[in-house]
Scaffold this active site. Structure first.
Site, short mmCIF file in Angstrom:
data_model
loop_
_atom_site.label_atom_id
_atom_site.label_comp_id
_atom_site.label_asym_id
_atom_site.label_seq_id
_atom_site.Cartn_x
_atom_site.Cartn_y
_atom_site.Cartn_z
N LYS A 115 -91.68 -3.11 23.89
CA LYS A 115 -91.16 -3.03 25.26
C LYS A 115 -90.98 -4.40 25.88
O LYS A 115 -90.06 -4.61 26.67
CB LYS A 115 -92.06 -2.16 26.15
CG LYS A 115 -91.94 -0.69 25.80
CD LYS A 115 -92.41 0.21 26.91
CE LYS A 115 -92.18 1.66 26.54
NZ LYS A 115 -93.03 2.57 27.31
N LYS A 217 -87.05 6.36 16.41
CA LYS A 217 -87.65 7.46 17.17
C LYS A 217 -86.68 8.00 18.22
O LYS A 217 -85.95 7.23 18.82
CB LYS A 217 -88.89 6.88 17.86
CG LYS A 217 -89.86 7.86 18.41
CD LYS A 217 -91.02 7.14 19.07
CE LYS A 217 -90.58 6.41 20.32
NZ LYS A 217 -91.67 5.90 21.16
N LYS A 220 -86.28 8.35 25.26
CA LYS A 220 -85.62 8.47 26.56
C LYS A 220 -84.74 7.27 26.83
O LYS A 220 -83.80 7.34 27.61
CB LYS A 220 -86.68 8.51 27.67
CG LYS A 220 -87.59 9.70 27.67
CD LYS A 220 -88.73 9.48 28.68
CE LYS A 220 -89.80 10.55 28.55
NZ LYS A 220 -91.02 10.27 29.30
#
Ligand code: TYM
Length: 353
Positions: A115, A217, A220
């Protein structure tokens, strides 16, 4: 065996649409665990400001995840459904855990590295400390079991490390105050204040992958909406996304082992198995040797029949935000009672007057 009373806690961030990965990897398991455990399910709004501070409609997203919990079958009367920021003790315990955890532990978290990207110096301090807040979420309720998808495994290991270090560092104080609970740690029988929480990561859909790339993966934050099935997608959108899902040119293998090295086939078979609640071997027995052109429509039908009732119910619940707020307020009150009791002991252990 731990002698802590069994209790389940899990959380979902109110950022972006919920997708099939969240549903199969987490929410469906939340629903199942209600039969056997006391559960707390939390919309973790404080977590969602770590990666991005300003959100267009954070409150609306929080209501929408709550609606998804209820629509999927979580019973907010029997169990506790609330949003994290209503119970300020999450942040309070997280501060203490910031002083228990080491910077090196946080720096090793793959989710932080992903992130934060290349510019780590510019990531928020909250993003680095994220796992410490997550440990606080769980340990504030002294939860023994946490259902999550595979991507949260490392955070749960860190939660155990924090619990263990707290128990060790304060062992004399815990014993003196008579607050220790007997538990097994490896070969040893020790008294601790916090349990060593078990992750529940099981079944064929612990890591649902992107429909566009079987090595990534389902997420969102993927810029392509075709990469995921959202809980709010209608039947046409679901069918279209599955039709367009990436596959290889071969028919499905005749054995489960034959899925190795074929990430897209493996992902679609895993999704089918999870949705149908059948082992992957069963799905292969039925579809092995068949082309994707035959498998995909069956998968689309299955996905629509599993998700349509949830998304219809979710829309109905979302149309009454005041009722959602009532559920969260009541859940928050019940959660807070447990949280205050834990913090009273934690403060005594640490020596905070
Ligand atoms: P979040 O909001 O990213 O995801 C919610 C849940 O969905 C699971 N999940 C998946 N499972 C299978 N396949 C996927 N592709 C997939 N994507 C997401 C996640 O593993 C998770 O279980 N840090 C957590 C939220 C959290 C939490 C907690 C969880 C905060 N405090 C305490 C458990 C206990 C998160 O970001 O999940």
């Amino acid at each position: 065996m731990s002698e802590f009373a069994p209790r389940v806690f899990s959380g979902v961030q109110p950022t972006g649409n919920l997708h099939l990965g969240n549903y199969l990897g987490a929410i469906r398991k939340f629903v199942a665990l209600q039969e056997s455990h006391d559960c707390l399910y939390c919309v973790v709004d404080l977590h969602s400001i770590t990666a991005q501070l300003v959100h267009e409609d954070l409150a609306g997203q929080t209501r929408s995840i709550t609606a998804a919990f209820l629509a999927a079958g979580i019973d907010a009367d029997k169990h506790i459904v609330f949003n994290q920021s209503r119970v300020p003790e999450h942040a309070e315990l997280a501060w203490i855990f910031n002083c228990v955890a080491r910077i090196g532990w946080m720096n090793r978290m793959t989710q932080f590295k992903d992130k934060a990207g290349k510019d780590r110096e510019n990531a928020s301090l909250g993003l680095l400390a994220y796992p410490s807040l997550m440990a606080a979420d769980i340990l504030l309720y002294r939860a023994t079991h946490v259902p999550v998808g595979d991507d949260q495994k490392q955070h749960l290991e860190l939660t155990r490390d924090i619990a263990q270090k707290f128990n060790n560092d304060f062992s004399a104080k815990i014993a003196a105050l008579g607050l220790g609970v007997p538990m097994q740690v490896g070969e040893e029988r020790v008294d601790g204040f916090f349990p060593l929480t078990e992750p529940l990561i099981e079944g064929p859909a612990t890591r649902v992958m992107s429909l566009k790339d079987g090595t990534k993966k389902m997420s969102k934050s993927d810029p392509s909406d075709l990469s995921r099935i959202n809980l709010t997608d209608d039947a046409d959108q679901i069918a279209r996304k599955i039709r367009k899902a990436k596959t290889d040119p071969n028919p499905l293998p005749e054995t489960v082992e034959g899925l190795k090295g074929r990430p897209e086939a493996e992902n679609l078979v895993g999704i089918f198995a999870a949705l149908a609640d059948r082992p992957r071997a069963d799905v292969i027995a039925e579809y092995g040797g068949k082309p994707f052109s035959e498998f995909k429509p069956a998968l689309a039908d299955l996905a629509v029949s599993a998700l349509a009732p949830v998304s219809t119910e979710m829309r109905r619940i979302e149309s009454d935000p005041a009722e959602i707020d009532r559920v969260l307020a009541k859940g928050g009150e019940r959660a807070r009672e447990i949280a205050l009791a834990t913090m009273k002991d934690v403060k005594a252990i640490v020596g905070l007057l």
